[in-house]
Scaffold this motif. Structure first.
Motif, short mmCIF file in Angstrom:
data_model
loop_
_atom_site.label_atom_id
_atom_site.label_comp_id
_atom_site.label_asym_id
_atom_site.label_seq_id
_atom_site.Cartn_x
_atom_site.Cartn_y
_atom_site.Cartn_z
N SER A 37 46.72 5.30 62.38
CA SER A 37 47.61 4.68 63.36
C SER A 37 49.08 4.75 62.93
O SER A 37 49.97 4.52 63.73
N LYS A 38 49.34 5.09 61.67
CA LYS A 38 50.71 5.11 61.16
C LYS A 38 51.24 6.51 60.88
O LYS A 38 52.44 6.69 60.73
N ARG A 39 50.35 7.51 60.78
CA ARG A 39 50.78 8.87 60.42
C ARG A 39 50.04 9.92 61.21
O ARG A 39 48.87 9.77 61.52
N VAL A 40 50.76 10.99 61.47
CA VAL A 40 50.17 12.18 62.09
C VAL A 40 50.27 13.29 61.05
O VAL A 40 51.32 13.46 60.43
N PHE A 70 65.37 22.50 67.39
CA PHE A 70 65.26 21.53 68.47
C PHE A 70 64.00 21.79 69.28
O PHE A 70 63.25 20.85 69.61
N ASN A 71 63.74 23.05 69.63
CA ASN A 71 62.53 23.38 70.38
C ASN A 71 61.27 23.07 69.58
O ASN A 71 60.26 22.62 70.14
N ALA A 72 61.32 23.30 68.28
CA ALA A 72 60.18 22.98 67.41
C ALA A 72 59.94 21.47 67.38
O ALA A 72 58.80 21.02 67.37
N MET A 73 61.02 20.69 67.36
CA MET A 73 60.89 19.23 67.36
C MET A 73 60.23 18.77 68.67
O MET A 73 59.36 17.90 68.65
N LYS A 77 56.67 16.81 68.72
CA LYS A 77 56.57 15.48 69.35
C LYS A 77 55.61 15.51 70.53
O LYS A 77 54.88 14.54 70.77
N SER A 78 55.58 16.63 71.23
CA SER A 78 54.63 16.77 72.32
C SER A 78 53.19 16.70 71.80
O SER A 78 52.33 16.05 72.40
#
Length: 83
Positions: A37-40, A70-73, A77-78
């Motif tokens: 729940s705290k890390r991916v 930026f695109n990698a971020m 995140k997606s």
């Protein structure tokens, strides 16, 4: 963390900045572990080229295009927030 599988070795990281740099440098994510729940944790196929890029990242000796980063971020995140 490095995990040895039956046929391949895997590099795992939960450090988002490193993950984004690896994506921007062309390394595809092979899996995303969201069980904590705290890390991916992101997994990549481990290669000598990936190892060198990780070392370069921590040594601050490799550049990445701001647009690619930026695109990698956005991609990372997606993957984090997808169902």
């Amino acid at each position: 963390m490095i995990t040895k599988g039956l046929k391949q070795q895997v590099f795992e990281s939960h450090e988002l900045s490193l993950v984004c740099a690896l994506i921007a440098w062309g390394f595809p994510i092979i899996s995303v572990d969201k069980t904590s729940s705290k890390r991916v944790t992101f997994s990549f196929n481990k290669t000598s080229e990936l190892d060198q890029c990780v070392d370069d990242f921590w040594d601050d000796t490799r550049l990445v295009s701001p647009k690619k980063y930026f695109n990698a971020m956005r991609e990372a995140k997606s993957r984090i927030y997808s169902v």
